[in-house]
Motif scaffolding. Structure first.
Motif, PDB file in Angstrom:
ATOM      1  N   SER A   1       1.099  -1.219   0.068  1.00  9.65           N
ATOM      2  CA  SER A   1       0.054  -0.026  -0.097  1.00  9.65           C
ATOM      3  C   SER A   1       1.068   1.279  -0.019  1.00  9.65           C
ATOM      4  N   CYS A   2       0.558   2.082  -0.680  1.00  4.41           N
ATOM      5  CA  CYS A   2       0.958   3.788  -0.571  1.00  4.41           C
ATOM      6  C   CYS A   2       0.049   4.635  -0.034  1.00  4.41           C
ATOM      7  N   ALA A   3       0.342   5.252   0.924  1.00  4.90           N
ATOM      8  CA  ALA A   3      -0.932   6.363   1.404  1.00  4.90           C
ATOM      9  C   ALA A   3      -0.276   7.802   0.916  1.00  4.90           C
ATOM     10  N   VAL A   4      -0.736   8.620   0.107  1.00  6.82           N
ATOM     11  CA  VAL A   4      -0.693   9.687  -0.786  1.00  6.82           C
ATOM     12  C   VAL A   4      -1.155  10.925  -0.186  1.00  6.82           C
ATOM     13  N   SER A   5      -0.470  11.663   0.204  1.00  5.69           N
ATOM     14  CA  SER A   5      -1.201  13.179   0.640  1.00  5.69           C
ATOM     15  C   SER A   5      -0.468  14.277  -0.071  1.00  5.69           C
ATOM     16  N   GLY A   6      -0.932  15.236  -0.096  1.00  7.78           N
ATOM     17  CA  GLY A   6      -0.281  16.743  -0.607  1.00  7.78           C
ATOM     18  C   GLY A   6      -0.785  16.864  -1.843  1.00  7.78           C
ATOM     19  N   ILE A   7      -1.507  16.062  -2.642  1.00  7.26           N
ATOM     20  CA  ILE A   7      -1.811  16.249  -3.948  1.00  7.26           C
ATOM     21  C   ILE A   7      -3.480  16.059  -4.200  1.00  7.26           C
ATOM     22  N   ILE A   8      -3.767  16.321  -5.490  1.00 11.48           N
ATOM     23  CA  ILE A   8      -5.496  16.159  -5.817  1.00 11.48           C
ATOM     24  C   ILE A   8      -4.965  14.638  -6.392  1.00 11.48           C
ATOM     25  N   PHE A   9      -5.114  13.556  -5.769  1.00 10.38           N
ATOM     26  CA  PHE A   9      -4.797  12.265  -6.057  1.00 10.38           C
ATOM     27  C   PHE A   9      -5.227  11.933  -7.318  1.00 10.38           C
ATOM     28  N   ARG A  10      -6.668  12.220  -7.664  1.00 13.17           N
ATOM     29  CA  ARG A  10      -7.170  11.694  -9.067  1.00 13.17           C
ATOM     30  C   ARG A  10      -6.562  12.317 -10.362  1.00 13.17           C
ATOM     31  N   LEU A  11      -6.015  13.381  -9.966  1.00 13.65           N
ATOM     32  CA  LEU A  11      -5.239  14.140 -11.132  1.00 13.65           C
ATOM     33  C   LEU A  11      -3.820  13.519 -11.731  1.00 13.65           C
ATOM     34  N   HIS A  12      -3.385  12.501 -10.918  1.00  8.65           N
ATOM     35  CA  HIS A  12      -2.042  12.400 -11.231  1.00  8.65           C
ATOM     36  C   HIS A  12      -2.118  10.783 -11.493  1.00  8.65           C
ATOM     37  N   ALA A  13      -0.920  10.139 -12.614  1.00  6.29           N
ATOM     38  CA  ALA A  13      -0.788   8.884 -12.730  1.00  6.29           C
ATOM     39  C   ALA A  13       0.171   8.550 -11.483  1.00  6.29           C
ATOM     40  N   MET A  14       0.230   7.317 -11.130  1.00  2.84           N
ATOM     41  CA  MET A  14       1.281   6.956 -10.059  1.00  2.84           C
ATOM     42  C   MET A  14       1.837   5.540 -10.690  1.00  2.84           C
ATOM     43  N   GLY A  15       2.921   5.142  -9.865  1.00  2.00           N
ATOM     44  CA  GLY A  15       3.752   3.979 -10.264  1.00  2.00           C
ATOM     45  C   GLY A  15       4.157   3.460  -9.059  1.00  2.00           C
ATOM     46  N   TRP A  16       4.594   2.112  -9.076  1.00  2.00           N
ATOM     47  CA  TRP A  16       5.143   1.202  -8.246  1.00  2.00           C
ATOM     48  C   TRP A  16       6.722   1.000  -8.988  1.00  2.00           C
ATOM     49  N   TYR A  17       7.697   1.195  -8.272  1.00  2.00           N
ATOM     50  CA  TYR A  17       9.014   0.862  -8.857  1.00  2.00           C
ATOM     51  C   TYR A  17       9.748   0.020  -7.847  1.00  2.00           C
ATOM     52  N   ARG A  18      10.824  -0.622  -8.111  1.00  2.00           N
ATOM     53  CA  ARG A  18      11.479  -1.456  -7.279  1.00  2.00           C
ATOM     54  C   ARG A  18      13.051  -1.383  -7.512  1.00  2.00           C
ATOM     55  N   GLN A  19      13.946  -1.706  -6.317  1.00  2.00           N
ATOM     56  CA  GLN A  19      15.072  -1.370  -6.689  1.00  2.00           C
ATOM     57  C   GLN A  19      15.704  -2.889  -5.922  1.00  2.00           C
ATOM     58  N   ALA A  20      16.544  -3.606  -6.835  1.00  2.00           N
ATOM     59  CA  ALA A  20      17.221  -4.861  -6.016  1.00  2.00           C
ATOM     60  C   ALA A  20      18.450  -4.601  -5.698  1.00  2.00           C
ATOM     61  N   PRO A  21      19.259  -5.080  -5.032  1.00  6.53           N
ATOM     62  CA  PRO A  21      20.622  -4.723  -4.584  1.00  6.53           C
ATOM     63  C   PRO A  21      21.413  -4.958  -5.776  1.00  6.53           C
ATOM     64  N   GLY A  22      22.282  -3.895  -6.012  1.00  2.31           N
ATOM     65  CA  GLY A  22      23.025  -3.812  -6.962  1.00  2.31           C
ATOM     66  C   GLY A  22      22.428  -3.753  -8.429  1.00  2.31           C
ATOM     67  N   LYS A  23      21.320  -3.303  -8.373  1.00  4.06           N
ATOM     68  CA  LYS A  23      20.554  -2.922  -9.671  1.00  4.06           C
ATOM     69  C   LYS A  23      19.835  -1.761  -9.772  1.00  4.06           C
ATOM     70  N   GLU A  24      19.659  -1.176 -10.835  1.00  3.95           N
ATOM     71  CA  GLU A  24      18.792   0.127 -11.175  1.00  3.95           C
ATOM     72  C   GLU A  24      17.509   0.132 -10.776  1.00  3.95           C
ATOM     73  N   ARG A  25      16.976   1.257 -10.164  1.00  9.46           N
ATOM     74  CA  ARG A  25      15.565   1.162  -9.902  1.00  9.46           C
ATOM     75  C   ARG A  25      14.813   1.007 -11.232  1.00  9.46           C
ATOM     76  N   GLU A  26      13.766   0.173 -11.347  1.00 12.62           N
ATOM     77  CA  GLU A  26      12.759  -0.373 -12.438  1.00 12.62           C
ATOM     78  C   GLU A  26      11.343   0.048 -11.966  1.00 12.62           C
ATOM     79  N   LEU A  27      10.800   0.488 -13.133  1.00 11.43           N
ATOM     80  CA  LEU A  27       9.213   0.605 -13.203  1.00 11.43           C
ATOM     81  C   LEU A  27       8.451  -1.176 -13.047  1.00 11.43           C
TER      82      LEU A  27
END
Length: 114
Positions: free
Chosen positions: A21-47
């Protein structure tokens, strides 16, 4: 002030499931695209998965059919992760771009191991 707070990570066995889960504040949530990313050890962050304001979803090839991204009206972003594998081990972040700036949470660690 834009704030993103992830939760739901942990240790899971191969083949198991987690819901982040990701709790979001400070923006009008419905107006923005969102994403989940991950970063494994020794690797670049990826969408991992994205969802736009119209509900259209995109996924990395590596998670298609296993992960599902969603959002609700209460400013929460989710990703349901099924059939987890050791290669899914990473720190997972949610992110939003507001006015050309990328905002990130601090991440939540997912460890897939027997």
């Amino acid at each position: 002030q834009v704030q993103l707070v992830e939760s739901g990570g942990g240790l899971v066995q191969p083949g198991g499931s987690l819901r982040l889960s990701c709790a979001v504040s400070g923006i009008i949530f419905r107006l923005h695209a969102m994403g989940w990313y991950r970063q494994a050890p020794g690797k670049e962050r990826e969408l991992v998965a994205g969802i736009d304001t119209g509900g259209r979803r995109t996924y990395a090839d590596s998670v298609k059919g296993r992960f599902t991204i969603s959002r609700d009206s209460a400013k929460n972003l989710y990703v349901q992760m099924n059939s987890l594998q050791p290669e899914d081990t990473a720190v997972y972040y949610c992110s939003v771009n507001v006015g050309g700036l990328d905002y990130w949470g601090k991440g939540t660690l997912v460890t897939v191991s027997s």
